[in-house]
Scaffold this motif. Structure first.
Motif, PDB file in Angstrom:
ATOM      1  N   VAL A 222       0.837  -1.203   0.000  1.00  0.00           N
ATOM      2  CA  VAL A 222       0.000   0.000   0.000  1.00  0.00           C
ATOM      3  C   VAL A 222       0.870   1.251   0.000  1.00  0.00           C
ATOM      4  N   ARG A 223       1.953   1.207   0.750  1.00  0.00           N
ATOM      5  CA  ARG A 223       2.864   2.358   0.786  1.00  0.00           C
ATOM      6  C   ARG A 223       3.438   2.637  -0.598  1.00  0.00           C
ATOM      7  N   LEU A 224       3.692   1.584  -1.367  1.00  0.00           N
ATOM      8  CA  LEU A 224       4.266   1.750  -2.699  1.00  0.00           C
ATOM      9  C   LEU A 224       3.225   2.256  -3.710  1.00  0.00           C
ATOM     10  N   VAL A 225       2.004   1.768  -3.609  1.00  0.00           N
ATOM     11  CA  VAL A 225       0.964   2.114  -4.583  1.00  0.00           C
ATOM     12  C   VAL A 225       0.293   3.443  -4.254  1.00  0.00           C
ATOM     13  N   LYS A 226       0.153   3.732  -2.951  1.00  0.00           N
ATOM     14  CA  LYS A 226      -0.488   4.971  -2.482  1.00  0.00           C
ATOM     15  C   LYS A 226      -1.912   5.145  -3.013  1.00  0.00           C
ATOM     16  N   PRO A 227      -2.782   4.166  -2.795  1.00  0.00           N
ATOM     17  CA  PRO A 227      -4.179   4.329  -3.242  1.00  0.00           C
ATOM     18  C   PRO A 227      -4.936   5.282  -2.330  1.00  0.00           C
ATOM     19  N   GLY A 228      -6.048   5.799  -2.809  1.00  0.00           N
ATOM     20  CA  GLY A 228      -6.900   6.603  -1.949  1.00  0.00           C
ATOM     21  C   GLY A 228      -7.531   5.761  -0.857  1.00  0.00           C
ATOM     22  N   MET A 229      -7.900   4.530  -1.204  1.00  0.00           N
ATOM     23  CA  MET A 229      -8.531   3.604  -0.265  1.00  0.00           C
ATOM     24  C   MET A 229      -7.971   2.212  -0.492  1.00  0.00           C
ATOM     25  N   VAL A 230      -7.829   1.416   0.573  1.00  0.00           N
ATOM     26  CA  VAL A 230      -7.434   0.027   0.437  1.00  0.00           C
ATOM     27  C   VAL A 230      -8.482  -0.855   1.092  1.00  0.00           C
ATOM     28  N   VAL A 231      -8.864  -1.914   0.387  1.00  0.00           N
ATOM     29  CA  VAL A 231      -9.822  -2.900   0.881  1.00  0.00           C
ATOM     30  C   VAL A 231      -9.096  -4.235   1.016  1.00  0.00           C
ATOM     31  N   PRO A 232      -8.991  -4.792   2.215  1.00  0.00           N
ATOM     32  CA  PRO A 232      -8.309  -6.081   2.372  1.00  0.00           C
ATOM     33  C   PRO A 232      -9.162  -7.239   1.867  1.00  0.00           C
ATOM     34  N   MET A 233      -8.515  -8.260   1.320  1.00  0.00           N
ATOM     35  CA  MET A 233      -9.211  -9.442   0.797  1.00  0.00           C
ATOM     36  C   MET A 233      -8.310 -10.663   0.997  1.00  0.00           C
ATOM     37  N   HIS A 234      -8.830 -11.823   0.582  1.00  0.00           N
ATOM     38  CA  HIS A 234      -8.055 -13.072   0.595  1.00  0.00           C
ATOM     39  C   HIS A 234      -7.490 -13.367   1.990  1.00  0.00           C
ATOM     40  N   PHE A 235      -8.377 -13.339   2.967  1.00  0.00           N
ATOM     41  CA  PHE A 235      -7.988 -13.675   4.339  1.00  0.00           C
ATOM     42  C   PHE A 235      -9.157 -14.379   5.017  1.00  0.00           C
ATOM     43  N   GLY A 236      -8.848 -15.285   5.935  1.00  0.00           N
ATOM     44  CA  GLY A 236      -9.873 -15.921   6.746  1.00  0.00           C
ATOM     45  C   GLY A 236     -10.719 -16.974   6.061  1.00  0.00           C
ATOM     46  N   THR A 237     -10.546 -17.182   4.756  1.00  0.00           N
ATOM     47  CA  THR A 237     -11.357 -18.176   4.049  1.00  0.00           C
ATOM     48  C   THR A 237     -11.028 -19.584   4.531  1.00  0.00           C
ATOM     49  N   PHE A 238      -9.743 -19.821   4.755  1.00  0.00           N
ATOM     50  CA  PHE A 238      -9.245 -21.073   5.310  1.00  0.00           C
ATOM     51  C   PHE A 238      -8.420 -20.744   6.548  1.00  0.00           C
ATOM     52  N   PRO A 239      -8.263 -21.684   7.480  1.00  0.00           N
ATOM     53  CA  PRO A 239      -7.501 -21.405   8.699  1.00  0.00           C
ATOM     54  C   PRO A 239      -6.078 -20.913   8.454  1.00  0.00           C
TER      55      PRO A 239
END
Length: 272
Positions: A222-239
């Motif tokens: 995120v620091r490299l891309v510097k988006p206005g907003m970040v949405v986290p994904m690809h977590f918690g689907t499997f242990p």
């Protein structure tokens, strides 16, 4: 009142027709890496559409109710990203956006209708496609990961096929936002190049760890891309995908920056 009426009409005529006709872009999260992007003009793009993933309790209903899709974007060949794409494509006629290598593999082994892919919607890294009569531009972004395709009825140890190189997408919507879907990846320094070609409004960043970057490395991305907003994904689907939004928030705060963190809930639609 008679004076104000012509004044109102005059002011209305100064507004571009596109601004009157266009709505807002909308982003829906189905859990894992699966998103639906609806443009202001009503075009529908699905990204890594595994709607029936374990995190989405309404997955079967979401799949049954989905009647419209113009494009299906797939970042790489793993089952949790190819997802329900073939079934959705057969139902909606959606064209496939992917690399050529991945498209050929998905058609041959994954059941995607081959007639719904071609030179117009398939490309490779460094290339950018203009699609849906100029409604969207889609650039192919590299990723550090792997990509194999497995037939839906195949076994994991016997029926694995090359799916080309993995990637992400930079989607620029006419009269709407620019969205970067990272796909599955580690952080890499060339992410800094993405923002040199235009501001990223929303970054959809994998944070789960184990198979992709975790919260700390995702914060660096995120620091490299510097988006206005970040949405986290690809977590918690499997242990094993044990990266959390809380740890991601802490890592972002430690690095500073102005990107706003927005935690979407499964099934949530965000107006952009």
């Amino acid at each position: 009142m008679k004076f104000f009426r012509p004044l109102f009409v005059f002011l209305l005529l100064q507004i571009p027709l596109s601004a009157i006709a266009s709505g807002q872009a909308e982003l829906t999260w189905y859990g894992h890496a699966a998103f639906k992007l609806t443009t202001p003009a009503g075009k529908v793009l699905l990204i890594d559409p595994w709607l029936t993933n374990p995190a989405n309790q309404n997955g079967k209903d979401d799949l049954a109710k989905l009647e419209k899709a113009d494009l299906i974007l797939i970042t790489h060949g793993h089952f949790d990203h190819v997802g329900n794409s073939a079934e959705i494509a057969r139902k909606t006629g959606a064209r496939l956006v992917s690399t050529f290598d991945l498209g050929k593999a998905i058609a041959q082994y994954g059941g995607y209708p081959e007639k719904q892919m071609g030179f117009d919607t398939m490309g490779n890294f460094g290339g950018e496609l203009t699609l849906l009569d100029g409604e969207v531009k889609i650039a192919f972004i590299p990723a550090i990961h792997s990509s194999t395709v497995m037939a839906p009825d195949g076994s994991a140890d016997k029926d694995i096929h090359d799916g080309g190189n993995p990637g992400g997408f930079l989607i620029t919507v006419k009269n709407g936002p620019t969205i970067y879907h990272t796909g599955d990846t580690d952080v890499f320094n060339d992410m800094t190049l993405i923002r040199q070609f235009g501001k990223v409004d929303v970054m959809l960043a994998c944070i789960g760890g184990h198979f992709t970057m975790g919260p700390e490395r995702a914060a660096e991305a995120v620091r490299l891309v510097k988006p206005g907003m970040v949405v986290p994904m690809h977590f918690g689907t499997f242990p094993v995908l044990d990266g959390t939004v809380g740890n991601f928030a802490k890592a972002l705060k430690k690095l500073g920056g102005k990107s706003r963190l927005h935690e979407m809930k499964v099934g949530e639609t965000l107006k952009l």
